[in-house]
Scaffold this motif. Structure first.
Motif, PDB file in Angstrom:
ATOM      1  N   TYR A  77      -1.837  -3.186   6.685  1.00 34.09           N
ATOM      2  CA  TYR A  77      -1.726  -1.783   7.086  1.00 34.09           C
ATOM      3  C   TYR A  77      -1.647  -1.659   8.601  1.00 34.09           C
ATOM      4  O   TYR A  77      -2.310  -2.387   9.336  1.00 34.09           O
ATOM      5  CB  TYR A  77      -2.922  -0.987   6.559  1.00 34.09           C
ATOM      6  N   SER A  78      -0.819  -0.736   9.054  1.00 33.48           N
ATOM      7  CA  SER A  78      -0.688  -0.441  10.479  1.00 33.48           C
ATOM      8  C   SER A  78      -0.628   1.063  10.673  1.00 33.48           C
ATOM      9  O   SER A  78       0.101   1.749   9.963  1.00 33.48           O
ATOM     10  CB  SER A  78       0.596  -1.084  11.020  1.00 33.48           C
ATOM     11  N   ARG A  79      -1.391   1.561  11.628  1.00 35.80           N
ATOM     12  CA  ARG A  79      -1.324   2.998  11.944  1.00 35.80           C
ATOM     13  C   ARG A  79      -0.070   3.330  12.738  1.00 35.80           C
ATOM     14  O   ARG A  79       0.400   4.460  12.714  1.00 35.80           O
ATOM     15  CB  ARG A  79      -2.549   3.424  12.738  1.00 35.80           C
ATOM     16  N   SER A  80       0.486   2.339  13.434  1.00 34.55           N
ATOM     17  CA  SER A  80       1.625   2.601  14.314  1.00 34.55           C
ATOM     18  C   SER A  80       2.984   2.311  13.667  1.00 34.55           C
ATOM     19  O   SER A  80       4.002   2.758  14.167  1.00 34.55           O
ATOM     20  CB  SER A  80       1.488   1.784  15.604  1.00 34.55           C
ATOM     21  N   THR A  81       2.995   1.552  12.581  1.00 35.39           N
ATOM     22  CA  THR A  81       4.253   1.189  11.906  1.00 35.39           C
ATOM     23  C   THR A  81       4.139   1.535  10.429  1.00 35.39           C
ATOM     24  O   THR A  81       3.192   1.116   9.771  1.00 35.39           O
ATOM     25  CB  THR A  81       4.517  -0.322  12.048  1.00 35.39           C
ATOM     26  N   ASP A  82       5.115   2.285   9.915  1.00 42.14           N
ATOM     27  CA  ASP A  82       5.099   2.643   8.493  1.00 42.14           C
ATOM     28  C   ASP A  82       5.618   1.475   7.664  1.00 42.14           C
ATOM     29  O   ASP A  82       6.806   1.145   7.716  1.00 42.14           O
ATOM     30  CB  ASP A  82       5.950   3.888   8.249  1.00 42.14           C
ATOM     31  N   ARG A  83       4.722   0.846   6.925  1.00 46.48           N
ATOM     32  CA  ARG A  83       5.078  -0.293   6.091  1.00 46.48           C
ATOM     33  C   ARG A  83       5.031   0.051   4.604  1.00 46.48           C
ATOM     34  O   ARG A  83       4.988  -0.842   3.761  1.00 46.48           O
ATOM     35  CB  ARG A  83       4.134  -1.456   6.401  1.00 46.48           C
TER      36      ARG A  83
END
Length: 173
Positions: free
Chosen positions: A89-95
């Motif tokens: 999970y990343s808050r800055s990149t939508d995965r």
């Protein structure tokens, strides 16, 4: 897929009587913690041997996130393990597209195997940090939107938050 083909259970994925169980693996395919470790322990050395063979032949760089591959289930009641690598999970990149791909690819592999039933853990919601409500929503939406010959999908919740997330996403909250 229709909602009446989807079950939500809380329990041990390694003990379920389904054709295939999904392993939330790491890209190395050689075991790890969480669901991955539990599946390797329950299934025994046959799973690791087949994973090593995959790494030595078709997947020398490991399994990319969002993809899936099958091995035996070894000593588990299931016939196969479908390994998939969820995104961190990343808050800055939508995965989220990669997470959805895990579910689609697992169903594709299940279709190739001829599996009638498959059990999924909550991919990426453990050590990979995906927020539970979002992980369960993506799982349910993707399974419902994916055409498959699989007749029974079991979403295995490892805690109350996962169980509630699945039920809400299915409109059974």
């Amino acid at each position: 897929m229709h909602t009446d083909q989807i079950e939500v259970v809380r329990g041990d994925i390694t003990r379920l009587e389904v054709d295939a169980v999904v392993n939330a693996a790491n890209s190395g395919l050689l075991g790890g913690g969480g669901v991955d470790g539990a599946i390797h322990r329950a299934g025994g050395p046959q799973i690791l041997a087949e994973c090593r063979q995959l790494r030595a032949t078709t997947l020398p760089e490991g399994l990319p996130a969002g993809q899936a591959v099958a091995t035996t289930a070894g000593r588990m009641p299931a016939r196969w393990v479908v390994h998939t690598v969820g995104p961190v999970y990343s808050r800055s990149t939508d995965r989220s597209a990669t997470l959805a791909s895990c579910y689609r690819e697992c169903l594709r592999v299940a279709d190739e195997l001829g599996a009638d039933s498959i059990a999924f853990p909550t991919i990426s919601a453990g050590v990979y940090g995906w927020p539970m409500d979002d992980a369960t929503r993506i799982a349910v939406q993707t399974v419902l939107a994916t055409e498959s010959r699989v007749q029974r999908v079991v979403l295995v919740a490892f805690n109350e938050a996962a169980e509630q997330g699945y039920r809400e996403a299915l409109g059974r909250g």
